[in-house]
Design an enzyme around this catalytic site. Structure first.
Site, PDB file in Angstrom:
ATOM      1  N   ASP A  37       0.843  -1.190   0.000  1.00 52.86           N
ATOM      2  CA  ASP A  37       0.000   0.000   0.000  1.00 52.86           C
ATOM      3  C   ASP A  37       0.878   1.239   0.000  1.00 52.86           C
ATOM      4  O   ASP A  37       1.728   1.404   0.869  1.00 52.86           O
ATOM      5  CB  ASP A  37      -0.944   0.033   1.203  1.00 52.86           C
ATOM      6  CG  ASP A  37      -2.125   0.957   0.962  1.00 52.86           C
ATOM      7  OD1 ASP A  37      -3.183   0.461   0.536  1.00 52.86           O
ATOM      8  OD2 ASP A  37      -1.972   2.168   1.174  1.00 52.86           O
ATOM      9  N   TYR A 163     -11.259   4.768 -15.894  1.00 49.32           N
ATOM     10  CA  TYR A 163     -11.470   3.674 -14.937  1.00 49.32           C
ATOM     11  C   TYR A 163     -12.160   2.490 -15.631  1.00 49.32           C
ATOM     12  O   TYR A 163     -11.770   1.326 -15.459  1.00 49.32           O
ATOM     13  CB  TYR A 163     -12.323   4.210 -13.790  1.00 49.32           C
ATOM     14  CG  TYR A 163     -12.509   3.295 -12.609  1.00 49.32           C
ATOM     15  CD1 TYR A 163     -11.503   3.128 -11.668  1.00 49.32           C
ATOM     16  CD2 TYR A 163     -13.722   2.639 -12.403  1.00 49.32           C
ATOM     17  CE1 TYR A 163     -11.688   2.315 -10.552  1.00 49.32           C
ATOM     18  CE2 TYR A 163     -13.921   1.826 -11.301  1.00 49.32           C
ATOM     19  CZ  TYR A 163     -12.900   1.671 -10.377  1.00 49.32           C
ATOM     20  OH  TYR A 163     -13.095   0.855  -9.266  1.00 49.32           O
ATOM     21  N   LYS A 167     -10.469  -1.165 -16.100  1.00 55.12           N
ATOM     22  CA  LYS A 167     -11.108  -2.339 -15.500  1.00 55.12           C
ATOM     23  C   LYS A 167     -11.499  -3.373 -16.555  1.00 55.12           C
ATOM     24  O   LYS A 167     -11.397  -4.580 -16.316  1.00 55.12           O
ATOM     25  CB  LYS A 167     -12.323  -1.909 -14.683  1.00 55.12           C
ATOM     26  CG  LYS A 167     -11.975  -1.112 -13.419  1.00 55.12           C
ATOM     27  CD  LYS A 167     -11.042  -1.877 -12.494  1.00 55.12           C
ATOM     28  CE  LYS A 167     -10.943  -1.225 -11.126  1.00 55.12           C
ATOM     29  NZ  LYS A 167     -10.006  -1.943 -10.227  1.00 55.12           N
ATOM     30  N   THR A 197     -16.979   2.360   0.292  1.00 50.93           N
ATOM     31  CA  THR A 197     -15.612   2.644   0.710  1.00 50.93           C
ATOM     32  C   THR A 197     -15.378   4.149   0.734  1.00 50.93           C
ATOM     33  O   THR A 197     -16.307   4.941   0.529  1.00 50.93           O
ATOM     34  CB  THR A 197     -14.624   1.988  -0.254  1.00 50.93           C
ATOM     35  OG1 THR A 197     -14.767   2.618  -1.541  1.00 50.93           O
ATOM     36  CG2 THR A 197     -14.897   0.486  -0.393  1.00 50.93           C
TER      37      THR A 197
END
Length: 330
Positions: A37, A163, A167, A197
């Site tokens: 991370d 995005y 993806k 999230t």
């Protein structure tokens, strides 16, 4: 014996959100984990070691083993370092989960080159950067499990062209990897996750919820069908030896359930004994094929199961149930 006892896993983007839940689930199942991370913001800016350190402490509290890697998946050298760290620290690498991601949302007619490049570099090139050394190792040891997180946005989210493209690319790369690596006992599958999230928290309407309740939507989601931790059990299963027969598949994690997504398939065809002219093709298309062209992919993806009646399901026990699409209910 635990489901992943003795296995070594790398989780990119493991410090927050869905990645965090996956790290903890893998560790609870017995895997030793490299928590990658960068600690960047939603747009990929900055670094912060605190999220990964918090996850590491949580793994240790479970009695598990883990180490932190602060590299960027967008860097080919850093990605090689992640695989090297897994092998140097734990003696090998059996599982790769690619959950790292950033957002730079914009409509296609307003998007900058930098916004495009940043998102594609982390999501799609980041997956290649990790898989290139990981698959070489897995090929040699003749074992491996690869789980890549894509998104329902791959099917056409209007406000996320970068995005969506990245993806969708992940799905294609996963299919290719599944076909290339099957003979080495390596599987490659995709999960389209849903969950509330920090990406949801960043939306303007989420600020209103926080101001009204004192909690962000992600905090409200804990323990509910919107909890991002609901993705982790599916990933842990796909990472296990019990999923050896599952390869080249796409799953949608939604609520307290998991949907197997249809593979690409042939729908209809026009054919002739001689070459077509454009006009003849247009005429034949209008007469025969136009009615069979399906509607474009809808957003949000996968929530059509919400419209199923109780009678459509088969009870499997312990409060669980199963539904499968058949010719009768297509």
């Amino acid at each position: 014996m635990k489901l992943l006892e003795g296995k070594v896993a790398l989780v990119t983007g493991g410090g927050r959100g869905i990645g965090r839940g996956i790290v903890l689930s893998l560790a609870a199942c017995g895997a030793r984990v490299v928590i990658n991370d960068l600690g960047a913001g939603l747009g990929g800016e900055g670094t912060d070691a605190a999220p990964a350190e918090e996850v590491l402490a949580a793994v240790k509290a479970l009695g598990g083993e883990a180490v932190i890697n602060g590299g960027s998946v967008a860097s080919y050298a850093d990605a090689q370092g992640m695989i090297d760290q897994a092998r140097d620290t734990f003696g090998g690498l059996d599982i790769v989960v690619h959950a790292a991601g950033v957002l730079r949302d914009r409509m296609i007619f307003n998007m900058t080159e930098e916004e495009w490049d940043t998102v594609v570099a982390v999501h799609l090139k980041g997956l290649f950067n990790v898989l290139r050394p990981a698959t070489a190792w897995m090929r040699q040891q003749k074992y491996g499990r690869i789980i890549s997180l894509a998104s329902g946005s791959a099917y056409g989210d209007a406000g996320q062209p970068n995005y969506a493209a990245a993806k969708a690319g992940i799905i294609g790369l996963s299919y290719s990897t599944a076909n290339a690596m099957a003979k080495y006992n390596v599987t490659s599958n995709v999960v389209l996750p849903t969950g509330t999230t920090r990406m949801i928290d960043s939306k303007p309407e989420s600020r209103a919820i926080f101001e009204e309740t004192g909690k962000w939507p992600s905090e409200h989601a804990k323990g509910t069908p919107k909890d991002p931790d609901n993705v982790a059990p599916l990933v842990s299963f796909l990472a296990s030896e019990r999923a050896a027969a599952v390869n080249g598949q796409v799953f949608h994690s939604y609520g307290f359930g998991y949907t197997l997504v249809d593979q690409p398939r042939t729908l209809a065809r026009l054919e002739g004994n001689t070459p077509w002219t454009p006009d003849a093709l247009a005429d034949a298309f209008e007469r025969h094929m136009a009615a069979d062209v399906p509607p474009r992919a809808a957003m949000p993806f996968g929530r059509d199961v919400d419209s199923l009646a109780d009678s459509d399901w088969t009870e499997t026990g312990d409060g669980k149930r199963y539904w499968i699409k058949t010719e009768k209910n297509r």
